[in-house]
Design a protein around this motif. Sequence first.
Motif, short mmCIF file in Angstrom:
data_model
loop_
_atom_site.label_atom_id
_atom_site.label_comp_id
_atom_site.label_asym_id
_atom_site.label_seq_id
_atom_site.Cartn_x
_atom_site.Cartn_y
_atom_site.Cartn_z
N UNK A 1 0.66 -1.21 -0.42
CA UNK A 1 -0.12 -0.04 0.24
C UNK A 1 1.16 1.57 0.33
N UNK A 2 0.08 2.55 -0.33
CA UNK A 2 1.12 3.45 -0.29
C UNK A 2 -0.03 4.96 0.33
N UNK A 3 0.86 5.50 0.95
CA UNK A 3 -0.15 6.84 1.57
C UNK A 3 0.65 8.37 1.49
N UNK A 4 -0.15 9.14 0.85
CA UNK A 4 0.83 10.47 0.54
C UNK A 4 -0.05 11.61 1.51
N UNK A 5 1.06 12.01 1.83
CA UNK A 5 0.86 13.01 3.40
C UNK A 5 1.25 14.51 2.59
N UNK A 6 0.03 14.16 0.68
CA UNK A 6 0.73 16.00 0.26
C UNK A 6 -0.59 16.38 0.71
N UNK A 7 -1.76 16.14 0.92
CA UNK A 7 -2.67 16.59 0.98
C UNK A 7 -3.04 17.10 2.77
N UNK A 8 -2.20 16.91 3.38
CA UNK A 8 -2.22 16.49 5.24
C UNK A 8 -1.41 17.38 5.53
N UNK A 9 -1.75 18.65 5.28
CA UNK A 9 -0.68 19.51 6.26
C UNK A 9 -1.62 20.20 6.35
N UNK A 10 -0.98 20.92 7.96
CA UNK A 10 -1.26 22.29 8.82
C UNK A 10 -0.89 23.22 8.57
N UNK A 11 -1.96 24.41 7.82
CA UNK A 11 -0.75 25.40 6.91
C UNK A 11 0.54 24.47 5.81
N UNK A 12 2.11 24.70 5.68
CA UNK A 12 2.77 24.46 4.84
C UNK A 12 3.18 23.04 6.05
N UNK A 13 3.18 22.67 6.46
CA UNK A 13 3.78 21.33 7.64
C UNK A 13 2.81 20.30 7.70
#
Length: 324
Positions: free
Chosen positions: A217-229
Amino acid sequence: MFKMRCFTYCFRVIKLCLILLSIAYLGCSESDIIDSKKEESVKSTANNAYFKKSLELMEMIETKTDRLFSIAQKMPPVKHGEWRYFWPETEQSPQKYVTSMPITVSDERDKLYIKPIGKFSDHDYLILKKIREYLEDNFQTPVVILKKENDFFPKEAVRRNSHGDEQYSSVYITDVILKEDLPNDGWGILAVTPDDIYRAEGIDKLYGDTLLFGRRGVISLYHLKHGDKTSLSLALKGASHEASHLLSLPHCSKYKCNMNGRITIEEFSAAPLHYSPDCLSKIIFATGGNIRKRFVELIAFCKENDLRDELDYYSRALTIIDNK
């Protein structure tokens, strides 16, 4: 070395083309084919000695997890645009999970592997380490981060999103890269990437993609942000959700649960980090973990990382489990 890399690159391109052709003509990826075959194989198991023993084990687990229904929250009515609106799903009982022949932890396959892919910032590397720590407590199994390598993505597996950033094919990651990199002693391998991913169906925001019976499987962190982090809370939700799919857990639609399907960031944020009682039963069955030890370690993790909502839930859950 150069010739070897060229050969590897060409081999992956050929494999990707075959996969994409199957998607185009059959409308499914390797994960869908595996799921279909698995469903077909689950028939007439009631008299099988293995399933009888497994169902008895699940019944023992439920004597503890069923106590947690006192603090479980039912899902609210479906709203337009939510996951359940587009993909209504039938709730799977713990018994049906057992007879679905799920992926489980064994003496031969006792580790979860994490494969870093893409461009990591220093902060994202810290998040990756926290993901490893949490998954180790959550599943009660060793979690190993594999060495970061140069990533080869042929042009057929790359496109641009609406912001102009590169998106990588989740199908290429699960069905090509991870298929080659999964160690023999792994019950699963989860790619973690800070970059955007897409699937053939064209969902605008894809948080993750997993083969329910394929251990990849794969998980993307691209959309999981608060602000720019990258948000630690959202990253833990995403990683544990996809890693639970590696143990063949489907989505949970009846109670608020980490296994709730999500298509919007609002749904992602609303879903808790913990599991519903039924999904927790499946996790304990699949991993052979100790329920009490699991809660104790998760409480310590939440204290250390200031995860207050989950600290409150895990503390209450431990009290209920200990109350005989």
